[in-house]
Write an enzyme that holds these catalytic residues in place. Sequence first.
Site, PDB file in Angstrom:
ATOM      1  N   HIS A 455     -28.342  54.583  66.869  1.00  0.00           N
ATOM      2  CA  HIS A 455     -26.953  55.043  66.905  1.00  0.00           C
ATOM      3  C   HIS A 455     -26.503  55.533  65.527  1.00  0.00           C
ATOM      4  O   HIS A 455     -25.956  56.620  65.371  1.00  0.00           O
ATOM      5  CB  HIS A 455     -26.048  53.905  67.386  1.00  0.00           C
ATOM      6  CG  HIS A 455     -24.605  54.274  67.388  1.00  0.00           C
ATOM      7  ND1 HIS A 455     -23.773  54.018  66.319  1.00  0.00           N
ATOM      8  CD2 HIS A 455     -23.854  54.918  68.300  1.00  0.00           C
ATOM      9  CE1 HIS A 455     -22.572  54.473  66.589  1.00  0.00           C
ATOM     10  NE2 HIS A 455     -22.586  55.024  67.791  1.00  0.00           N
ATOM     11  N   CYS A 832      -4.078  82.523  54.229  1.00  0.00           N
ATOM     12  CA  CYS A 832      -4.488  81.671  53.117  1.00  0.00           C
ATOM     13  C   CYS A 832      -4.044  80.221  53.306  1.00  0.00           C
ATOM     14  O   CYS A 832      -4.188  79.406  52.417  1.00  0.00           O
ATOM     15  CB  CYS A 832      -4.000  82.216  51.779  1.00  0.00           C
ATOM     16  SG  CYS A 832      -2.216  82.287  51.674  1.00  0.00           S
TER      17      CYS A 832
HETATM   18  C1  PEP Z   1       0.919  78.112  53.063  1.00  0.00           C
HETATM   19  O1  PEP Z   1       2.080  77.757  53.192  1.00  0.00           O
HETATM   20  O2  PEP Z   1       0.135  78.237  54.015  1.00  0.00           O
HETATM   21  C2  PEP Z   1       0.368  78.390  51.733  1.00  0.00           C
HETATM   22  C3  PEP Z   1      -0.857  78.841  51.585  1.00  0.00           C
HETATM   23  O3  PEP Z   1       1.143  78.107  50.675  1.00  0.00           O
HETATM   24  P1  PEP Z   1       1.351  76.620  50.113  1.00  0.00           P
HETATM   25  O4  PEP Z   1       0.356  75.744  50.778  1.00  0.00           O
HETATM   26  O5  PEP Z   1       1.159  76.708  48.653  1.00  0.00           O
HETATM   27  O6  PEP Z   1       2.766  76.342  50.514  1.00  0.00           O
END
Ligand code: PEP
Length: 876
Positions: A455, A832
Amino acid sequence: MQKKYVYLFSEGNATMRELLGGKGANLAEMTHIGLPVPQGFTVTTEACTQYYEDGRKINDDIQAQIMEYIDKMESITGKKFGDKNNPLLVSVRSGARASMPGMMDTILNLGLNEEVVEVMSEMSGNPRWAWDCYRRFIQMYSDVVMEVGKKYFEELIDKMKAEKGVTQDVDLTADDLKTLAGQFKAEYKSKIGQDFPSDPKEQLMGAVEAVFRSWDNPRANVYRRDNDIPYSWGTAVNVQMMAFGNMGDDCGTGVAFTRDPATGEPGLMGEFLTNAQGEDVVAGVRTPMPIAEMADKFPEAFKQFNEVCATLEDHYRDMQDMEFTVEHGKLFMLQTRNGKRTAKAALKIACDLVDEGMIDKKQAVAMIDPRNLDTLLHPQFDTKALKAATPMGKGLGASPGAACGRAVFTAEDADAWNARGEKVVLVRLETSPEDITGMKASQGILTVRGGMTSHAAVVARGMGTCCVSGCGDIIMDEANKKFTLGGKTFHEGDYISIDGSTGNIYDGIIPTVDAEIAGEFGRIMAWADEFRTLKVRTNADTPADAKKARELGAEGIGLCRTEHMFFEAERIAAFREMICADTVEEREAALAKILPYQQGDFEKLYEALEGNPVCIRFLDPPLHEFVPTEEADIAALAKAQGKTVEDIKNIISSLHEFNPMMGHRGCRLAVTYPEIAKMQTAAVIRAAINVKKAHPDWNIVPEIMIPLTGEVKEMKYVKDVVVATADAEIAAAGADLKYEVGTMMEIPRACLTADEIATEAEFFCFGTNDLTQMTFGFSRDDAGKFLTAYYDKKIYENDPFAKLDQNGVGKLMKMAVKLGKETRPNIHCGICGEHGGDPVSVEFCHNIGLDYVSCSPFRVPIARLAAAQAAIKASK
Ligand code: PEP
Ligand code: MG
């Protein structure tokens, strides 16, 4: 027409995975290709979902269909369920679409009762076998169907072995096992308050229900969440005629892989036990022998097994993980599936299969789980330090990687220590499915018992956690949280290091180093790059991060959070002066101190990126995050500003906001204090001009990103400030520099009015951290407090901050891309937020036509592979 809930193995095939589950579909497929499979039937995943719809009840129709198929099995096998003279005994096993540790696995020998076992014992002339089957059945049924718990039965076995002066289960006689069966039943009655069921039909329905129920147990729910398996899938149940590996020394059972699941090396790899039943091998109760030894014990069956392996690999075009039984020298196949493997093995197997002409490059790219790559990117032991270290013991290298941490002895302790920020190695006699969260919380897992298919080994490999299993030299004292190895006793909290590739165990701390992309990893990545259309950038604020990401294949920076550059000692002082300034002039004077630092940082980023895009986001967080809290810092700031401590404290308290994440942040800062945007623009443009001067061949086009836009007029206001400053800088330098001004899309209103925003924005980058927060209306920092209740109640299956909510947040993104392109057809769009490195979310980004995803450096290869897989899937 009545819905069909049950299929004979001969009625199914490999394409029916959704309905029959992986195990069922493959049993059907093996039946069709003529392999020796004990026959049986599969109760479908739809029966499982129906069970839940009916309020956790197997309805009469499904029960009737199951019994109808028992009749069919009886005609196929010539045996009869519950018959004393010729009983049909079956195994009952779960089998979801994707294999899932944590769910009920197997019940063997179902159909036995006191009468049947007596006759079976007499007629077979093998009473030991008969009673061994019965005691196993009571044990498994009590544990998995009635949830009595394993330990009571194990204690009884240990007691019996001690009384008889033997160490192995196989040394117990028929009489011993008969006595044990009686003790087990008494134990059952004392715990459940009823006699152990003797009616095979009742046993069967109980077992089928236990499989359905296990789909919803907490371990399965955790596993599903981690592995993107929807709750709605349900599990199938396989009922199969027993083949007996415990009828004597000419019988046995084993598990094998067609290639090494740890390294990917070609050649059979597995384990085998004589006179045993399936669970003995994986449970780690007895230490099994290597599969190669089967050649001497069962030459005929071994030869046939090798042929079966070749047939299966050829058929499935992938490494297979198989379970089999030998009954009086005759081979029976109980299961095959594409084997779980380490990331290293996955890459090697994929490349080898291409080289062997079994699959093409596209198939190779598509067969690797991107999340698995994580393990390859994680640290290994520093070679020098490792050479200098002497192992104090050795187990099996069950799941590669290096782990160093403090010894803990229970899964709960692993969780607790991890929550306190401690790195831990979980040391156990053996692990069981209950340990899964503790295993996840550990850097590594070390077990005393169990082989490569135990496991601990299987689960650790799946999780990508380093694991050393089966170190029998450890003298374990779990109760007192200590163990002895190599003459030294280790207590809870002592540091140990383990190497999941070699199986070596070390005393103390061995430093680790980062992994690098080479060999098969490089090959697969290069193929992935051929197929993907989505670009992969990185979120990086420092040149070191940017460099690492470049090595891992990042094609640019998608997000540089400039605020992270302000926290060093000299900078924060100037920044605080800026915040506490009374006039524009004072603010500009403070910003002038920051500008050279910021410009220097940007120059280093442009250098590191060598002409690839760099997207710099302007100041985003609320200002109160930067103000001092310590008295001494407040006093120093007061002195620098020529103000009283009181004045500074007043300014600080004036920055207080009830809801700072929806407060004075993002572009609102630039609207209030345009001089901040001016300084940041000057720093970006000057840095770009300087680096371009040194490297005229680099295509440097600064991307300036305005955060938190919600209204086109605020975007225009800030953009005008940026453009005026940038143009003045470029003119003053006499340079020729193009630049772009775009925005983060992280407020629902920005998405809804994306057509308007695009009149100003030259690019969109979805900040899905904030966009998720604002769309759901709950805080990205605090949601953890209540999300567990939402998972438990099946309101959410995943954390929307980790896995993009495609229905809601995704819909806004899709709309924004469409509206943005209507206004500005060549607008480029990326993501992002954290989701940019999550494979399922990356696929969504590909499908809605984003140009790039941007993620943290270590997730860049994962995103590259996920992007390639999305392109391959979409092209089909
Ligand atoms: C987001 O809001 O997705 C972003 C990338 O900015 P932060 O995380 O810095 O607010
Ligand atoms: Mg944000």
